[in-house]
Design an enzyme around this catalytic site. Structure first.
Site, PDB file in Angstrom:
ATOM      1  N   HIS A 113       0.813  -1.214   0.000  1.00 16.61           N
ATOM      2  CA  HIS A 113       0.000   0.000   0.000  1.00 16.61           C
ATOM      3  C   HIS A 113       0.850   1.269   0.000  1.00 16.61           C
ATOM      4  CE1 HIS A 113      -3.413   2.594   1.632  1.00 16.61           C
ATOM      5  NE2 HIS A 113      -3.956   1.980   0.592  1.00 16.61           N
ATOM      6  N   LYS A 115       3.220   4.354  -1.282  1.00 13.94           N
ATOM      7  CA  LYS A 115       3.343   5.158  -2.492  1.00 13.94           C
ATOM      8  C   LYS A 115       4.621   5.985  -2.347  1.00 13.94           C
ATOM      9  CE  LYS A 115      -1.331   4.521  -2.030  1.00 13.94           C
ATOM     10  NZ  LYS A 115      -2.052   4.113  -0.812  1.00 13.94           N
ATOM     11  N   ASP A 120      17.448   9.334  -8.181  1.00 11.27           N
ATOM     12  CA  ASP A 120      18.882   9.572  -8.004  1.00 11.27           C
ATOM     13  C   ASP A 120      19.314   9.646  -6.545  1.00 11.27           C
ATOM     14  OD1 ASP A 120      19.245   9.589 -10.724  1.00 11.27           O
ATOM     15  OD2 ASP A 120      19.226  11.764 -10.923  1.00 11.27           O
ATOM     16  N   HIS A 291      -9.264  10.923   0.849  1.00 11.52           N
ATOM     17  CA  HIS A 291      -8.289   9.832   0.757  1.00 11.52           C
ATOM     18  C   HIS A 291      -7.040  10.145   1.582  1.00 11.52           C
ATOM     19  CE1 HIS A 291      -5.775   6.778  -1.524  1.00 11.52           C
ATOM     20  NE2 HIS A 291      -6.905   6.133  -1.357  1.00 11.52           N
ATOM     21  N   LYS A 293      -4.224  10.810   4.606  1.00  6.20           N
ATOM     22  CA  LYS A 293      -3.692  10.136   5.785  1.00  6.20           C
ATOM     23  C   LYS A 293      -2.680  11.091   6.410  1.00  6.20           C
ATOM     24  CE  LYS A 293      -4.109   6.930   2.219  1.00  6.20           C
ATOM     25  NZ  LYS A 293      -5.539   6.773   2.243  1.00  6.20           N
ATOM     26  N   ASP A 298       0.133  20.161  17.932  1.00 13.32           N
ATOM     27  CA  ASP A 298       0.709  21.393  18.453  1.00 13.32           C
ATOM     28  C   ASP A 298       1.344  22.224  17.333  1.00 13.32           C
ATOM     29  OD1 ASP A 298      -0.276  20.612  20.877  1.00 13.32           O
ATOM     30  OD2 ASP A 298       1.610  19.783  21.602  1.00 13.32           O
TER      31      ASP A 298
END
Length: 413
Positions: A113, A115, A120, A291, A293, A298
């Site tokens: 899952h 991404k 380089d 979608h 996450k 603070d």
């Protein structure tokens, strides 16, 4: 590989495909030596074809391109799409490709899952955005709202080593339960532009991302804002959210109000009474499917990554998040979250909650016990060991001695 906080990084928040895809494609175009890419979903749509073009061009000019896709999320790519890349020298791998049974995919658990993209060893991208047109606002009402981080600096070395190791591995860890549980990597000297690369696997880092959220909530003093698309976390995280709110921390949670899958909202709503009753403010994002996450605490701590706060991400999937300690980035992400709250969210008021009758209470008890024990239950689902499968380049015409075989079937374990 040890997780360590790294100083001296440069960070850029990227919202949705409009900001993410051009930056990634440009980094690939500028690459001179290597491109490493992992993703859950790659669709053969406009965005997928653009990615295909820049990867193909990079490989043709001598850049070493290695990419790994999830066998569940990216199983519909055509033979031509894949073979043109492998013929140019791209190393193309599937994570746990499995045959269809009665036309249905069977590898629904333990997905790749993450991404991540690294070029380089100099620039990296980590977040929740897949290579799909549905991450562009032009996609329409079903376009997804999501985020990623572009980063340069010492943390890129850690990301590079991890992704290269993951792509080069011939097998994934076999242990689904047991093993060591790591405490979150402690930031001994908090400062600015510090980043920690955190991953979740099914071996020794099974709950690292969850533990960082729990520690963050315990240490919060003023405000926590969490935006999470698929929210159905473990009991301990729920308890820490309530505890933080009850000691005076403003805790705001943004979840899907217009979900891409109806069951997502049903699951989250089972937790509303418990959280709102404990002082947590819940907001539903109603513009389109959420979608994201992401979270802030603070004035300095924040996180962006691929991990949802649900059983799949916290107990089964392979995930990656950046934990960030930087005042400037925290403010950028906080501003974006406050914009969502003000313009695109609707607060769930206590008066809107279902009454706590015996049926509601019974469901809550079942849910909480399930959440508390899910990591142990997950150890038994399913028993097979996922493997990596490399798609070889097509056989050249002058060497061909048999009929062409589907590249997805000609794989090496």
């Amino acid at each position: 590989m040890k997780m360590e906080w790294r100083d001296g990084n440069r960070l850029r928040l990227l919202a949705n495909g409009e900001q993410y895809f051009p930056r990634v494609f440009e980094a690939i175009r500028r690459s001179k030596e290597t491109v490493l890419l992992e993703t859950f979903i790659l669709f053969e749509d406009q965005v997928g074809k653009q990615l295909h073009a820049v990867l193909l061009e990079a490989a043709q000019r001598g850049v070493k391109v290695e990419m790994m896709l999830d066998g569940y999320g990216s199983n519909d790519l055509s033979d031509e799409f894949i073979s043109t890349l492998t013929a140019a020298g791209v190393r193309f791998l599937y994570y746990d490709p499995r045959p269809l049974v009665l036309g249905m995919r069977t590898n629904i658990f333990r997905r790749l899952h993450r991404k991540t993209v690294v070029c380089d060893g100099v620039i990296a991208f980590v977040g929740g955005i897949n290579f799909s047109s549905e991450h562009n606002s032009s996609y329409g009402p079903e376009a997804k709202q999501d985020y990623a981080v572009e980063v340069r600096g010492p943390i890129v070395d850690d990301i590079t080593r991890y992704v290269r190791q993951a792509i080069s591995s011939q097998q994934v860890p076999r242990r689904w339960w047991g093993g060591r549980s790591h405490r979150p990597a402690h930031n001994a000297t908090p400062g600015e532009a510090q980043v920690l690369f955190v991953w979740r696997d099914n071996d020794e880092h099974r709950d690292d991302i969850e533990q960082h959220y729990i520690t963050m909530l315990r240490e919060a003093k003023q405000e926590v804002i969490i935006a999470n698309a698929y929210f159905f976390p473990g009991y301990h995280l729920l308890r820490e959210m309530r505890s933080a709110a009850q000691r005076g921390v403003t805790v705001k949670l943004i979840v899907q109000g217009e979900p891409d899958m109806p069951i997502v909202k049903v699951g989250a709503e089972l937790l509303y009474n418990y959280l709102v009753g404990g002082g947590v403010e819940i907001y539903e994002y109603i513009r389109r499917p959420l979608h994201a996450k992401i979270a802030v605490q603070d004035t300095q701590w924040s996180t962006v990554g691929s991990s949802n706060l649900d059983p799949l991400s916290l107990s089964l999937n392979l995930e990656a998040n950046l934990m960030i300690h930087d005042r400037a980035f925290n403010q950028v992400l906080r501003n974006e979250l406050n914009r969502l709250l003000a313009e695109e969210c609707q607060r769930v008021e206590e008066s809107q909650l279902p009454k706590q009758n015996w049926w509601q209470l019974s469901k809550s008890v079942v849910v909480f016990h399930f959440l508390r024990h899910f990591p142990a239950i997950a150890g038994w689902l399913p028993a097979h060991t996922p493997k990596l499968a490399q798609v070889p380049p097509p056989v050249q015409p002058e060497m061909e001695t048999q009929d062409r075989v589907d590249p997805k079937e000609r794989v090496k374990p």
